[in-house]
Design an enzyme around this catalytic site. Structure first.
Site, mmCIF file in Angstrom:
data_model
loop_
_atom_site.group_PDB
_atom_site.id
_atom_site.type_symbol
_atom_site.label_atom_id
_atom_site.label_comp_id
_atom_site.label_asym_id
_atom_site.label_seq_id
_atom_site.Cartn_x
_atom_site.Cartn_y
_atom_site.Cartn_z
ATOM 1 N N HIS A 171 -2.945 2.931 -6.466
ATOM 2 C CA HIS A 171 -1.666 3.169 -5.769
ATOM 3 C C HIS A 171 -1.256 4.641 -5.810
ATOM 4 O O HIS A 171 -0.333 5.042 -5.089
ATOM 5 C CB HIS A 171 -0.540 2.343 -6.398
ATOM 6 N N ASP A 182 -8.654 -5.594 -5.261
ATOM 7 C CA ASP A 182 -7.389 -5.869 -5.951
ATOM 8 C C ASP A 182 -6.459 -6.614 -4.984
ATOM 9 O O ASP A 182 -6.551 -6.446 -3.772
ATOM 10 C CB ASP A 182 -6.750 -4.533 -6.362
ATOM 11 N N HIS A 195 -3.432 -6.144 -4.441
ATOM 12 C CA HIS A 195 -2.495 -5.220 -3.802
ATOM 13 C C HIS A 195 -3.282 -4.195 -2.983
ATOM 14 O O HIS A 195 -4.352 -3.751 -3.406
ATOM 15 C CB HIS A 195 -1.655 -4.498 -4.864
ATOM 16 N N ASP A 248 -6.282 -9.333 -9.909
ATOM 17 C CA ASP A 248 -5.002 -10.029 -9.784
ATOM 18 C C ASP A 248 -4.927 -10.943 -8.563
ATOM 19 O O ASP A 248 -3.873 -11.522 -8.292
ATOM 20 C CB ASP A 248 -3.825 -9.029 -9.795
HETATM 21 ZN ZN LIG Z 1 -3.005 -5.104 -8.136
#
Ligand SMILES: [Zn+2]
Length: 313
Positions: A126, A163, A165, A243
């Site tokens: 991120h 991931d 996200h 995740d």
């Molecule tokens: Zn994540």
């Protein structure tokens, strides 16, 4: 198995407080499963060096890096966003994590048939060019790819990010960079709510709806492989977040260990075909401790060329 596991000093000392999901216990949970599975014995191990401040400028702005260094507290806590905080060991942990990624590139480039896993925190995908966000300070995977492009003059580096996200930082750093092909899957809509807008041709996105299982993931990933086969990467770099697992509390996808093993084995096959087996993987998310440990084991078995389903669990 030739997989080398890089660990970062201070990974266990960066602690954003009780109840924060990106916690040192994540590393303990992976260690437990590595021991229980026997992988601890069959993998190689290395301690990463801290990345030089100037090496961070490869993907981050000098203003951002220098500002972060100047704000790193000796004591107390400095919040950079609602969920991303620095304390006295955070900067060094982040520099070891980034150092692991670039050092792993050096190691896999030094010989054929080498795969490395950076078992580090904080995660990185991120982190933007000029901003820390979402538990991330330096973009470890982007630094690995940039290091490979700059030091080894590679012309084609593939980044795979599974991931749950979206890896907004990695995408923004390499959008339009023809030497990098980024393939990612992520739940949408979900933090950071990016990744589905029109984007550059070197970005291949596979947004998944809440509730999607490994079956939908495998179907979506088939689009990656047609692009990856035409791209013919010279190095594969993985943002390995776990995740999207069904047991993870942070999101709503329903992957299993077998899905992580499957994608890892597919990527290993691709690496064997195009890049002398060279893969660098770096830990991103994964917040259910038991599922995280089991998923990392499945990932390493897949990367190591094990094609048997993990079964049970
Ligand atoms: Zn994540």
């Amino acid at each position: 198995m030739t997989i080398r596991i890089y660990r970062g000093k201070d990974s266990l000392s960066h602690d954003m407080g009780p109840d924060h999901p990106e916690c040192p216990e994540r590393i303990h949970a992976i260690n437990d499963q590595l021991l229980a599975s026997g992988l601890e014995m069959s993998c190689e191990h290395a301690d990463a060096q801290m990345i030089d401040q100037s090496a961070l400028y490869q993907v981050h702005t000098k203003d951002y890096v220098d500002d972060l260094f100047s704000r790193a507290p000796q004591e107390g806590i400095v919040w950079l966003d609602d969920e991303t905080a620095m304390m006295n060991k955070t900067l060094s942990a982040a520099r070891y994590a980034a150092g692991a990624a670039t050092e792993a590139v050096d190691w896999v480039m030094a010989a054929e048939n080498r795969q490395a896993f950076c078992m580090v925190r904080p995660p990185g995908h991120h982190a933007e060019k000029d901003k820390a966000m979402g538990f991330c300070f330096f973009n470890n995977v982007a630094l690995a790819a940039a290091h490979a492009l700059n030091k080894y003059a590679l012309e084609r580096v593939a980044i795979i990010d599974f991931d749950v996200h979206h890896g907004n930082g990695t995408q923004h750093i390499f959008e339009g960079e023809s030497r990098v092909l980024m393939c990612s899957s992520f739940e949408h809509p979900l933090y950071p709510f990016t990744g589905t807008q029109p984007h550059a041709d070197n970005i291949v996105a596979a947004p998944l709806n809440a509730g999607a299982t490994g079956k939908e993931f495998r179907e979506a990933a088939s689009n990656w492989f047609s692009r990856l086969h035409s791209f013919k990467p010279q190095l594969i770099v993985i943002s390995a977040g776990f995740d999207a697992h069904a047991e993870d509390p942070m999101a709503h996808l329903r992957f299993s260990e077998d899905d992580y093993k499957w994608i890892s084995h597919q990527l290993r096959d691709l690496a064997d075909t195009y890049c002398h087996g060279r893969v660098v993987s770096s830990l991103e998310g994964g917040y259910d401790l038991s599922a995280l440990g089991r998923s990392v084991v499945a990932h390493l078995k897949g990367l190591g060329g094990d094609n048997q389903e993990t079964g049970g669990a």
